[in-house]
Design a protein around this motif. Sequence first.
Motif, PDB file in Angstrom:
ATOM      1  N   ALA A  84      84.507 -29.549 -16.555  1.00  0.00           N
ATOM      2  CA  ALA A  84      83.525 -29.139 -15.542  1.00  0.00           C
ATOM      3  C   ALA A  84      84.243 -29.045 -14.202  1.00  0.00           C
ATOM      4  O   ALA A  84      84.605 -30.066 -13.609  1.00  0.00           O
ATOM      5  N   GLU A  85      84.461 -27.841 -13.740  1.00  0.00           N
ATOM      6  CA  GLU A  85      85.247 -27.634 -12.512  1.00  0.00           C
ATOM      7  C   GLU A  85      84.485 -28.079 -11.271  1.00  0.00           C
ATOM      8  O   GLU A  85      85.056 -28.706 -10.369  1.00  0.00           O
ATOM      9  N   TYR A  86      83.201 -27.755 -11.210  1.00  0.00           N
ATOM     10  CA  TYR A  86      82.394 -28.035 -10.017  1.00  0.00           C
ATOM     11  C   TYR A  86      81.196 -28.865 -10.454  1.00  0.00           C
ATOM     12  O   TYR A  86      80.240 -28.358 -11.012  1.00  0.00           O
ATOM     13  N   LYS A  87      81.283 -30.175 -10.202  1.00  0.00           N
ATOM     14  CA  LYS A  87      80.249 -31.110 -10.659  1.00  0.00           C
ATOM     15  C   LYS A  87      79.275 -31.391  -9.521  1.00  0.00           C
ATOM     16  O   LYS A  87      79.689 -31.732  -8.404  1.00  0.00           O
ATOM     17  N   ILE A  88      77.987 -31.254  -9.828  1.00  0.00           N
ATOM     18  CA  ILE A  88      76.938 -31.393  -8.820  1.00  0.00           C
ATOM     19  C   ILE A  88      76.097 -32.626  -9.126  1.00  0.00           C
ATOM     20  O   ILE A  88      75.510 -32.743 -10.205  1.00  0.00           O
ATOM     21  N   ALA A  89      76.064 -33.561  -8.192  1.00  0.00           N
ATOM     22  CA  ALA A  89      75.271 -34.778  -8.345  1.00  0.00           C
ATOM     23  C   ALA A  89      73.831 -34.519  -7.930  1.00  0.00           C
ATOM     24  O   ALA A  89      73.550 -33.678  -7.065  1.00  0.00           O
ATOM     25  N   CYS A  90      72.922 -35.251  -8.551  1.00  0.00           N
ATOM     26  CA  CYS A  90      71.515 -35.197  -8.130  1.00  0.00           C
ATOM     27  C   CYS A  90      71.400 -35.773  -6.730  1.00  0.00           C
ATOM     28  O   CYS A  90      71.807 -36.910  -6.471  1.00  0.00           O
ATOM     29  N   GLY A  91      70.850 -34.983  -5.830  1.00  0.00           N
ATOM     30  CA  GLY A  91      70.647 -35.429  -4.458  1.00  0.00           C
ATOM     31  C   GLY A  91      69.201 -35.769  -4.189  1.00  0.00           C
ATOM     32  O   GLY A  91      68.417 -36.050  -5.100  1.00  0.00           O
ATOM     33  N   ALA A  92      68.841 -35.700  -2.936  1.00  0.00           N
ATOM     34  CA  ALA A  92      67.563 -36.228  -2.471  1.00  0.00           C
ATOM     35  C   ALA A  92      66.391 -35.289  -2.707  1.00  0.00           C
ATOM     36  O   ALA A  92      66.549 -34.081  -2.840  1.00  0.00           O
ATOM     37  N   SER A  93      65.223 -35.891  -2.718  1.00  0.00           N
ATOM     38  CA  SER A  93      63.973 -35.159  -2.583  1.00  0.00           C
ATOM     39  C   SER A  93      63.616 -35.145  -1.108  1.00  0.00           C
ATOM     40  O   SER A  93      63.427 -36.203  -0.490  1.00  0.00           O
ATOM     41  N   HIS A 113      66.254 -31.022  -3.054  1.00  0.00           N
ATOM     42  CA  HIS A 113      65.049 -30.312  -3.486  1.00  0.00           C
ATOM     43  C   HIS A 113      63.994 -30.392  -2.390  1.00  0.00           C
ATOM     44  O   HIS A 113      63.713 -31.472  -1.866  1.00  0.00           O
ATOM     45  N   TYR A 114      63.428 -29.239  -2.061  1.00  0.00           N
ATOM     46  CA  TYR A 114      62.317 -29.204  -1.099  1.00  0.00           C
ATOM     47  C   TYR A 114      61.428 -28.020  -1.404  1.00  0.00           C
ATOM     48  O   TYR A 114      61.865 -26.862  -1.362  1.00  0.00           O
ATOM     49  N   TYR A 115      60.159 -28.307  -1.714  1.00  0.00           N
ATOM     50  CA  TYR A 115      59.164 -27.266  -1.953  1.00  0.00           C
ATOM     51  C   TYR A 115      58.223 -27.164  -0.756  1.00  0.00           C
ATOM     52  O   TYR A 115      57.855 -28.178  -0.149  1.00  0.00           O
ATOM     53  N   THR A 116      57.836 -25.940  -0.451  1.00  0.00           N
ATOM     54  CA  THR A 116      56.865 -25.708   0.609  1.00  0.00           C
ATOM     55  C   THR A 116      55.457 -25.860   0.029  1.00  0.00           C
ATOM     56  O   THR A 116      55.011 -25.018  -0.753  1.00  0.00           O
ATOM     57  N   GLU A 175      66.538 -26.393  -5.844  1.00  0.00           N
ATOM     58  CA  GLU A 175      65.117 -26.095  -6.075  1.00  0.00           C
ATOM     59  C   GLU A 175      64.425 -25.962  -4.724  1.00  0.00           C
ATOM     60  O   GLU A 175      64.439 -26.898  -3.923  1.00  0.00           O
ATOM     61  N   TRP A 176      63.852 -24.791  -4.480  1.00  0.00           N
ATOM     62  CA  TRP A 176      63.106 -24.550  -3.249  1.00  0.00           C
ATOM     63  C   TRP A 176      62.108 -23.433  -3.482  1.00  0.00           C
ATOM     64  O   TRP A 176      62.204 -22.687  -4.451  1.00  0.00           O
ATOM     65  N   GLY A 177      61.136 -23.311  -2.585  1.00  0.00           N
ATOM     66  CA  GLY A 177      60.164 -22.225  -2.656  1.00  0.00           C
ATOM     67  C   GLY A 177      58.740 -22.718  -2.512  1.00  0.00           C
ATOM     68  O   GLY A 177      58.468 -23.920  -2.392  1.00  0.00           O
ATOM     69  N   ASN A 178      57.810 -21.780  -2.504  1.00  0.00           N
ATOM     70  CA  ASN A 178      56.389 -22.111  -2.410  1.00  0.00           C
ATOM     71  C   ASN A 178      55.863 -22.690  -3.718  1.00  0.00           C
ATOM     72  O   ASN A 178      56.230 -22.226  -4.802  1.00  0.00           O
ATOM     73  N   TRP A 179      54.978 -23.657  -3.598  1.00  0.00           N
ATOM     74  CA  TRP A 179      54.311 -24.238  -4.769  1.00  0.00           C
ATOM     75  C   TRP A 179      52.817 -24.270  -4.468  1.00  0.00           C
ATOM     76  O   TRP A 179      52.355 -25.057  -3.643  1.00  0.00           O
ATOM     77  N   ALA A 211      62.934 -21.493  -7.075  1.00  0.00           N
ATOM     78  CA  ALA A 211      62.171 -21.868  -8.268  1.00  0.00           C
ATOM     79  C   ALA A 211      60.923 -20.987  -8.365  1.00  0.00           C
ATOM     80  O   ALA A 211      60.074 -21.062  -7.478  1.00  0.00           O
ATOM     81  N   GLN A 212      60.787 -20.218  -9.465  1.00  0.00           N
ATOM     82  CA  GLN A 212      61.788 -19.923 -10.464  1.00  0.00           C
ATOM     83  C   GLN A 212      61.841 -18.419 -10.694  1.00  0.00           C
ATOM     84  O   GLN A 212      61.014 -17.685 -10.155  1.00  0.00           O
ATOM     85  N   THR A 213      62.738 -17.974 -11.540  1.00  0.00           N
ATOM     86  CA  THR A 213      63.043 -16.550 -11.622  1.00  0.00           C
ATOM     87  C   THR A 213      61.851 -15.693 -12.055  1.00  0.00           C
ATOM     88  O   THR A 213      61.547 -14.670 -11.427  1.00  0.00           O
ATOM     89  N   ILE A 214      61.160 -16.105 -13.140  1.00  0.00           N
ATOM     90  CA  ILE A 214      60.117 -15.266 -13.728  1.00  0.00           C
ATOM     91  C   ILE A 214      58.900 -16.098 -14.114  1.00  0.00           C
ATOM     92  O   ILE A 214      59.030 -17.142 -14.781  1.00  0.00           O
ATOM     93  N   ASN A 215      57.726 -15.672 -13.670  1.00  0.00           N
ATOM     94  CA  ASN A 215      56.432 -16.207 -14.125  1.00  0.00           C
ATOM     95  C   ASN A 215      56.168 -17.665 -13.773  1.00  0.00           C
ATOM     96  O   ASN A 215      55.195 -18.251 -14.269  1.00  0.00           O
ATOM     97  N   VAL A 216      57.003 -18.278 -12.947  1.00  0.00           N
ATOM     98  CA  VAL A 216      56.826 -19.686 -12.589  1.00  0.00           C
ATOM     99  C   VAL A 216      57.045 -19.858 -11.087  1.00  0.00           C
ATOM    100  O   VAL A 216      58.070 -19.421 -10.552  1.00  0.00           O
ATOM    101  N   LEU A 217      56.065 -20.484 -10.406  1.00  0.00           N
ATOM    102  CA  LEU A 217      56.170 -20.751  -8.973  1.00  0.00           C
ATOM    103  C   LEU A 217      56.517 -19.472  -8.210  1.00  0.00           C
ATOM    104  O   LEU A 217      55.930 -18.429  -8.474  1.00  0.00           O
ATOM    105  N   GLN A 218      57.456 -19.533  -7.259  1.00  0.00           N
ATOM    106  CA  GLN A 218      57.726 -18.362  -6.406  1.00  0.00           C
ATOM    107  C   GLN A 218      58.696 -17.406  -7.096  1.00  0.00           C
ATOM    108  O   GLN A 218      59.863 -17.300  -6.737  1.00  0.00           O
ATOM    109  N   SER A 219      58.174 -16.680  -8.068  1.00  0.00           N
ATOM    110  CA  SER A 219      59.010 -15.824  -8.912  1.00  0.00           C
ATOM    111  C   SER A 219      59.409 -14.526  -8.216  1.00  0.00           C
ATOM    112  O   SER A 219      58.696 -14.019  -7.351  1.00  0.00           O
ATOM    113  N   VAL A 220      60.527 -13.983  -8.667  1.00  0.00           N
ATOM    114  CA  VAL A 220      60.892 -12.641  -8.225  1.00  0.00           C
ATOM    115  C   VAL A 220      60.319 -11.581  -9.154  1.00  0.00           C
ATOM    116  O   VAL A 220      60.192 -10.411  -8.773  1.00  0.00           O
TER     117      VAL A 220
END
Length: 498
Positions: free
Chosen positions: A209-218, A245-248, A303-307, A351-360
Motif C-alpha cells: 500500500a503506497e499511500y495509506k490513509i488513516a481514519c480521521g475526525a468527524s 468527514h463533514y456533511y452539510t 466524505e462530504w456533501g449535502n445530506w 458522497a456519493q456517485t450515484i443514487n445516494v445522497l448528493q449524487s452526480v
Amino acid sequence: MLTSNVLFGQTKITLYSDQAETKINKEIYGHFAEHLGRCIYGGIFVGEDSEIPNTRGFRDDVTGALIDMKIPLLRWPGGCFADTYNWKDGIGPREERPSMVNVHWGGVTEDNSFGTHEFLDFCDLIDAEPYINVNVGSGTVREASEWIEYVTSSNISPMTDLRKKNGREEPWDVKYWGIGNENWGCGGNMTPEYYADVYKHFATYSRGAEYKIACGASDIDYNWTDVLMKKMQDKRNLMQGLSLHYYTITHNWSKKGSATDFDEKEWFTTLSKTLFMDELIQKHSTIMDKYDPNKRVGLIVDEWGNWFDVEPGTNPGFLYQQNTLRDALVAGINLNIFNNHADRVKMSNIAQTINVLQSVILTKEDEMVLTPTYYVFKMYSVHQDATLIPANLKTSKYEMDGESVPAVNASASTKDGVISITLCNLNPNESENVELSLPADEISTASGQIITSQSINDFNDFGKNETVSLKEFSVAKPKDGKLTFELPAKSVVLVQLK
C-alpha cells in the motif's frame, strides 16, 4: 443568462499569478461508491444479462457520463459497509460467492456479485484511480494484508496464485488504501488513542500500500486529529493521509429537511453550513502543522456533501435524494475551498456517485439523469492538476435574519497557459458586479460557462428536459488589466482567460 432582478453587489478579486506554486491534485475531484441503496447495483452495475446497455455488466450510459465528467478517482467499498465486508466473499465465480446482510444500509441481502475484480475493472473502464478501504472494524490484520497482496503483488505467493486463478494475471496499480473508516463510530466506536495503536498494527502489515490513509475526525473533533498526528510522529512511513468527514445538514440528524421543498431561509442555512468547511480545514490543518510542518501528510476529505431526508416513498436505508441548484452551489463552494487549501488537502470524495445522497447521477431502470452537481464537477474539471493562483477576494454580504455570509466564493488556477476562475454567487436575489484584476501577461481571449436556473428549487428529473445544466456565459475581453462582468444571482460560473 438568467437572473431574478437588477440589484447588484460589488466584488473585487485580485489574482497573484507570480505566487502560483501549489498543485491542485486531481484527486480533490474524487467520488465515493459504497454498497448502499442503488449506488452499485442498478447505478453502476446491472450485470451482463441486463437489457440495459452495458459493457461487462457496467451501464454504458453511466460509464460514458463519468468519463465525460473526467472522474479522476473512486473510493470503495465504503463507508460503514467496509467494516462488515470480507473481500474474499467478492472474488471468484459469481455463482459461488456467499451472500451477506447489509446491516448498515436497509438490511438487504448483498450477493457480492460486485467485488474487487469488478471494482477495479470499472475503474479501468472510466480511467479513474481506485481508492480501497479495508475492514478494520470487524476484520483482521491478516485479512487486510492478504487483500493488499492479492491486488498489488507480483511475487509468487498464495494470494497472487489466487488472483491468477480468478482471471487476473498482472497485479493492479492501486496506490490509495484507507485503513479503517469512521472508527470513532460505525467502524468500532474507538477512542483516538486506541485507534492509533490499531492503525499502526494494520499499517505495519499493509505492505504494497503506497499511500495509506488513516481514519480521521468527524467534523469538529480536533482532539482526534491531535492524538493521531502526535502518536504517528515516530511512524511517519506508516501514514501518508488523514481523513476528515463533514456533511452539510440543514437542520439536524433526525429532521434534515427536504432536498427539493425548501425556502430561502433553508437555502441560506445550507450554504452557511457549507462554508464551515473552510474553518474545519483551517483548524485541522493547524493541528497537523504542529506535528507535520512540511505538510507531508495529506488531509483527505473522503466524505462530504449535502445530506437531506430521503425522497418520499423510498427506503430510508437507501439515502436516495434529489439534487437541485442548491446542491450545485454546495458543490462549487466546497470545491473552491478545497482548491484554496490544496497545500494540505490532497483528496476529497463527494458522497456519493450515484443514487445516494448528493449524487452526480440518478438512475431509474434504463433512464439516467445528470444532476446539477454533475455539471459543477464537469465545469470544475479544468482545475484538475492545475496550479493554484492565490487571490484576494473582497465581496459584499448576503444577509438574512441578522446573519450574513460572503456573497461570492471563488478559486483560481492556471494550466497549459489558461487561467480558470470559478465563482459562486450565494445570493439568490442579487447579481454581483465583479472586477477581476489580472496579471500583467497579455490576455487575448475570455470565455465562460454558467450553471443557474429560474428557481433555487429547480432540479433535473426523469422523462423531462434538463432544467439545470451547463450553458455558455459571455465575457468581454479584459481591458487595462481589468475584467468586469455581472455574476448572476444563485449561479456557479467559470471564466477562462488565455
